[in-house]
Design a protein around this motif. Sequence first.
Motif, mmCIF file in Angstrom:
data_model
loop_
_atom_site.group_PDB
_atom_site.id
_atom_site.type_symbol
_atom_site.label_atom_id
_atom_site.label_comp_id
_atom_site.label_asym_id
_atom_site.label_seq_id
_atom_site.Cartn_x
_atom_site.Cartn_y
_atom_site.Cartn_z
ATOM 1 N N GLY A 1 0.765 -1.237 0.000
ATOM 2 C CA GLY A 1 0.000 0.000 0.000
ATOM 3 C C GLY A 1 0.790 1.277 0.000
ATOM 4 O O GLY A 1 0.363 2.281 -0.579
ATOM 5 N N LEU B 1 1.501 3.345 -3.434
ATOM 6 C CA LEU B 1 0.462 3.876 -4.315
ATOM 7 C C LEU B 1 0.803 5.263 -4.861
ATOM 8 O O LEU B 1 0.704 5.485 -6.077
ATOM 9 C CB LEU B 1 -0.891 3.904 -3.586
ATOM 10 C CG LEU B 1 -2.037 4.561 -4.352
ATOM 11 C CD1 LEU B 1 -2.319 3.815 -5.651
ATOM 12 C CD2 LEU B 1 -3.304 4.607 -3.495
ATOM 13 N N TYR C 1 -4.195 -1.539 -0.082
ATOM 14 C CA TYR C 1 -4.209 -0.131 -0.491
ATOM 15 C C TYR C 1 -5.285 0.690 0.212
ATOM 16 O O TYR C 1 -5.496 1.849 -0.121
ATOM 17 C CB TYR C 1 -4.398 -0.046 -2.011
ATOM 18 C CG TYR C 1 -3.219 -0.577 -2.772
ATOM 19 C CD1 TYR C 1 -2.159 0.248 -3.121
ATOM 20 C CD2 TYR C 1 -3.143 -1.922 -3.116
ATOM 21 C CE1 TYR C 1 -1.057 -0.248 -3.792
ATOM 22 C CE2 TYR C 1 -2.040 -2.433 -3.789
ATOM 23 C CZ TYR C 1 -1.000 -1.586 -4.126
ATOM 24 O OH TYR C 1 0.102 -2.080 -4.786
ATOM 25 N N ASN D 1 -3.659 6.349 2.138
ATOM 26 C CA ASN D 1 -4.084 6.258 0.744
ATOM 27 C C ASN D 1 -5.480 6.838 0.541
ATOM 28 O O ASN D 1 -5.772 7.420 -0.514
ATOM 29 C CB ASN D 1 -4.048 4.805 0.269
ATOM 30 C CG ASN D 1 -2.626 4.326 0.022
ATOM 31 O OD1 ASN D 1 -1.716 5.129 -0.170
ATOM 32 N ND2 ASN D 1 -2.423 3.022 0.045
ATOM 33 N N TYR E 1 -4.967 10.458 0.457
ATOM 34 C CA TYR E 1 -4.302 10.799 -0.802
ATOM 35 C C TYR E 1 -5.296 10.799 -1.961
ATOM 36 O O TYR E 1 -5.222 11.659 -2.856
ATOM 37 C CB TYR E 1 -3.181 9.798 -1.065
ATOM 38 C CG TYR E 1 -2.387 10.051 -2.330
ATOM 39 C CD1 TYR E 1 -1.542 11.145 -2.429
ATOM 40 C CD2 TYR E 1 -2.492 9.191 -3.420
ATOM 41 C CE1 TYR E 1 -0.813 11.376 -3.587
ATOM 42 C CE2 TYR E 1 -1.773 9.408 -4.580
ATOM 43 C CZ TYR E 1 -0.932 10.501 -4.651
ATOM 44 O OH TYR E 1 -0.225 10.731 -5.806
ATOM 45 N N LEU F 1 -10.832 5.544 -5.077
ATOM 46 C CA LEU F 1 -9.993 4.422 -4.659
ATOM 47 C C LEU F 1 -10.884 3.213 -4.403
ATOM 48 O O LEU F 1 -11.651 3.166 -3.449
ATOM 49 C CB LEU F 1 -9.207 4.772 -3.396
ATOM 50 C CG LEU F 1 -8.281 3.672 -2.859
ATOM 51 C CD1 LEU F 1 -7.274 3.242 -3.924
ATOM 52 C CD2 LEU F 1 -7.562 4.137 -1.602
#
Length: 274
Positions: free
Chosen positions: A72, A75, A98, A103, A106, A114
Amino acid sequence: VAQIPAVKERVNVLKEIIEDYENQWSYSDDPDARLGHKSADSAFFGYKTHIAMSDERIITAAIVTTGEKSDGQYLPELLTKSKEAGMEVETVLGDTAYSGKDNLEYAKLEKFQLIAKLNPSVTDGNERRANQFDYNKDAGMFVCPAGHLATRKARTGKKNQKKNQSTTYYFDIEKCKVCPMREGCYKEGAKSKTYSVTIKSLEHEEQAAFQETEEFKRLAKNRYKIEAKNSELKHPHGFKTAKSAGVFGMEVQGATTIFAVNLKRIIKLLSQKE
């Protein structure tokens, strides 16, 4: 008897010792290779290649790391490399590795969806620690900075309290006592070594709601493509075995293998247009 947890744990440790001896992992001349885990009961010695792929099954980015690294955390770098290669990214599809808090934050910052199914054990962890523990999605356990996998886990704390519950991971204290990285991680004389993470966070609650939607479920069905691509790299093209020692050698092998696989895919796509 072998299925009793206390017995099974010792049997698995014995299996790892036997595998180390048979494969001579303890005597490897490769200075960079590390022990990684694909499940709680199996391990490998070597490297990982983290890849990004387009809908057309063209590999757009790749990062080679040692075997104990988690997926993860790479990424952002994979996404940056893909964009530099000309990709416009609106949706990112990955597995549970992930779905960490970093993440999810992000994804909001970069404004992309995602599609990564949430695992309640995957959180932001203890970012203040100098020695970061990584979550291994296949084994369902955390791995310490030295590459040792937790032996068991348990939920701690009371329900319906102001303080969130945690998942506590327990490590083999005998390995900690002789670990070269024990300073600042293992307290001399301690009878146990644990690592705890908070189960709940706002970002994960939002993701939990999102993964129940029809849109998430529809997009998640495409994840088989990346597994098929990994299989193609490893088996027909020999990427399952490192041809030389060191991260650099693996990067060269990865670059040539990915080039060949991408070229085959591009030729096939062009022939379909004709």
